[in-house]
Design an enzyme around this catalytic site. Sequence first.
Site, PDB file in Angstrom:
ATOM      1  N   SER A 146       3.375  -2.434  10.420  1.00 52.27           N
ATOM      2  CA  SER A 146       4.819  -2.476  10.731  1.00 52.27           C
ATOM      3  C   SER A 146       5.508  -3.761  10.270  1.00 52.27           C
ATOM      4  CB  SER A 146       5.057  -2.229  12.225  1.00 52.27           C
ATOM      5  OG  SER A 146       4.712  -0.899  12.551  1.00 52.27           O
TER       6      SER A 146
ATOM      7  N   GLY B 280       2.539   1.891  10.985  1.00 55.68           N
ATOM      8  CA  GLY B 280       3.549   2.945  10.910  1.00 55.68           C
ATOM      9  C   GLY B 280       4.260   3.231  12.221  1.00 55.68           C
TER      10      GLY B 280
ATOM     11  N   GLU C 113      -6.658   4.857   8.078  1.00 53.22           N
ATOM     12  CA  GLU C 113      -6.432   6.288   7.796  1.00 53.22           C
ATOM     13  C   GLU C 113      -7.687   6.918   7.201  1.00 53.22           C
ATOM     14  OE1 GLU C 113      -2.760   5.790   5.617  1.00 53.22           O
ATOM     15  OE2 GLU C 113      -1.786   5.234   7.493  1.00 53.22           O
TER      16      GLU C 113
ATOM     17  N   GLY D  53       2.677  -1.330   4.278  1.00 46.92           N
ATOM     18  CA  GLY D  53       2.754   0.104   3.996  1.00 46.92           C
ATOM     19  C   GLY D  53       4.184   0.518   3.709  1.00 46.92           C
ATOM     20  N   GLY D  54       4.827   1.125   4.705  1.00 47.13           N
ATOM     21  CA  GLY D  54       6.163   1.716   4.536  1.00 47.13           C
ATOM     22  C   GLY D  54       7.171   0.804   3.850  1.00 47.13           C
TER      23      GLY D  54
ATOM     24  N   HIS E 115      -9.543   1.433   5.191  1.00 47.81           N
ATOM     25  CA  HIS E 115      -8.231   1.568   5.834  1.00 47.81           C
ATOM     26  C   HIS E 115      -8.375   2.507   7.032  1.00 47.81           C
ATOM     27  CE1 HIS E 115      -4.063   2.697   6.521  1.00 47.81           C
ATOM     28  NE2 HIS E 115      -3.723   1.603   5.855  1.00 47.81           N
TER      29      HIS E 115
ATOM     30  N   ASN F  99       0.869  -1.183   0.000  1.00 46.88           N
ATOM     31  CA  ASN F  99       0.000   0.000   0.000  1.00 46.88           C
ATOM     32  C   ASN F  99       0.902   1.228   0.000  1.00 46.88           C
ATOM     33  OD1 ASN F  99      -1.841   2.037   0.473  1.00 46.88           O
ATOM     34  ND2 ASN F  99      -2.262   1.458   2.595  1.00 46.88           N
ATOM     35  N   TRP F 100       0.975   1.864  -1.151  1.00 45.28           N
ATOM     36  CA  TRP F 100       1.913   2.996  -1.294  1.00 45.28           C
ATOM     37  C   TRP F 100       1.391   4.287  -0.677  1.00 45.28           C
ATOM     38  CZ3 TRP F 100       3.901   2.495  -7.065  1.00 45.28           C
ATOM     39  CH2 TRP F 100       4.839   1.456  -7.132  1.00 45.28           C
ATOM     40  N   LYS F 101       0.123   4.317  -0.329  1.00 48.33           N
ATOM     41  CA  LYS F 101      -0.479   5.553   0.203  1.00 48.33           C
ATOM     42  C   LYS F 101      -0.189   6.711  -0.760  1.00 48.33           C
ATOM     43  CE  LYS F 101       0.106   3.528   4.703  1.00 48.33           C
ATOM     44  NZ  LYS F 101       0.098   3.688   6.138  1.00 48.33           N
TER      45      LYS F 101
ATOM     46  N   GLU G 160      -5.579  -5.049  10.456  1.00 48.85           N
ATOM     47  CA  GLU G 160      -4.527  -4.053  10.659  1.00 48.85           C
ATOM     48  C   GLU G 160      -4.769  -3.335  11.987  1.00 48.85           C
ATOM     49  OE1 GLU G 160      -2.539  -2.836   6.738  1.00 48.85           O
ATOM     50  OE2 GLU G 160      -4.185  -1.467   7.099  1.00 48.85           O
TER      51      GLU G 160
HETATM   52  C1  PEP Z   1      -0.831   0.250   6.252  1.00 46.96           C
HETATM   53  O1  PEP Z   1      -0.968   1.449   6.361  1.00 46.96           O
HETATM   54  O2  PEP Z   1      -1.674  -0.436   5.633  1.00 46.96           O
HETATM   55  C2  PEP Z   1       0.343  -0.359   6.863  1.00 46.96           C
HETATM   56  C3  PEP Z   1       0.292  -1.630   7.138  1.00 46.96           C
HETATM   57  O3  PEP Z   1       1.389   0.473   7.114  1.00 46.96           O
HETATM   58  P1  PEP Z   1       2.836   0.062   7.725  1.00 46.96           P
HETATM   59  O4  PEP Z   1       3.245  -1.227   7.068  1.00 46.96           O
HETATM   60  O5  PEP Z   1       3.732   1.192   7.329  1.00 46.96           O
HETATM   61  O6  PEP Z   1       2.660  -0.088   9.191  1.00 46.96           O
END
Ligand code: PEP
Length: 262
Positions: free
Chosen positions: A217, A177, A101, A238-239, A99, A12-14, A171
């Site tokens: 994470s 994050g 966010e 994500g990241g 999500h 997920n590149w956001k 999640e």
């Molecule tokens: C996400 O936002 O879907 C996510 C899992 O982020 P991260 O891996 O950066 O915690």
Amino acid sequence: MVAKRSCIIIGNWKMHKTIEEAEAFVNGLLTSYSPSDHKKIGLAVPYTAIYPLRQLVSSSSILSIGAQNMNDASEGAFTGEIAGTMLKEAGAEFVILGHSERRRLYAEDNACINKKMKRAIETGLRPILCVGETEEELASRQTEKVIELQLREGLKDLNAIDLRDLVIAYEPVWAIGTGNPASPAVAQATHQFCRRIIANLLSLEFAEQTVIQYGGSINAANAQILLAQSDIDGLLIGGASLSLATFLHIINQHYAKLSPEE
Ligand code: PEP
């Protein structure tokens, strides 16, 4: 005998990567990663990158391109929004819905997410429904209550045929994050709980087939132990999906050890 569930790993590149950066990433991925089959890797990219990336991967069956959100209406006066049909036309195959966010920053509630689920399904987009508790909900032992409601209301009025392509992403909001993932045991127990609720809402057989990803994470060091849990069927990253080297490391570590049909 119940068929083995697929494993699906999605980045997920956001709100990251220009078209040029996105193309460089995918070109690198296509060069360095060549499993024998499957579409078990996906990238949820910014809207602007969907069409150009689909052009790049059109001859490849290994990578799905998807979106991170959509509106529940088919069209209309909704400045700044995007419709499922537009995503589909651009080449999106799936869409992330609910999500945390979107829930937190854009006040999306379960009813809103349910409308989006219905529209995504009607449009032919595979829905990835995110669920998970906040830190406060975890501390007050509300995890199961919150997740049950998110599943019950998010999937309301949808049947097993509507939901045949459903993916759930657990999640925990406190893990996103933060560098603080759920432990494999906690993630496994919560995935089992999600599967139980899905069995209650649909059927045991349906629940046994449902892909439930973990997100929060994930990095190259913890991905494999999480994926080794019996009810964790994939990852939403994500990241760590922004770096080609890290994303490749995670998918290679996992898929390299599987037989082609797994
Ligand atoms: C996400 O936002 O879907 C996510 C899992 O982020 P991260 O891996 O950066 O915690």
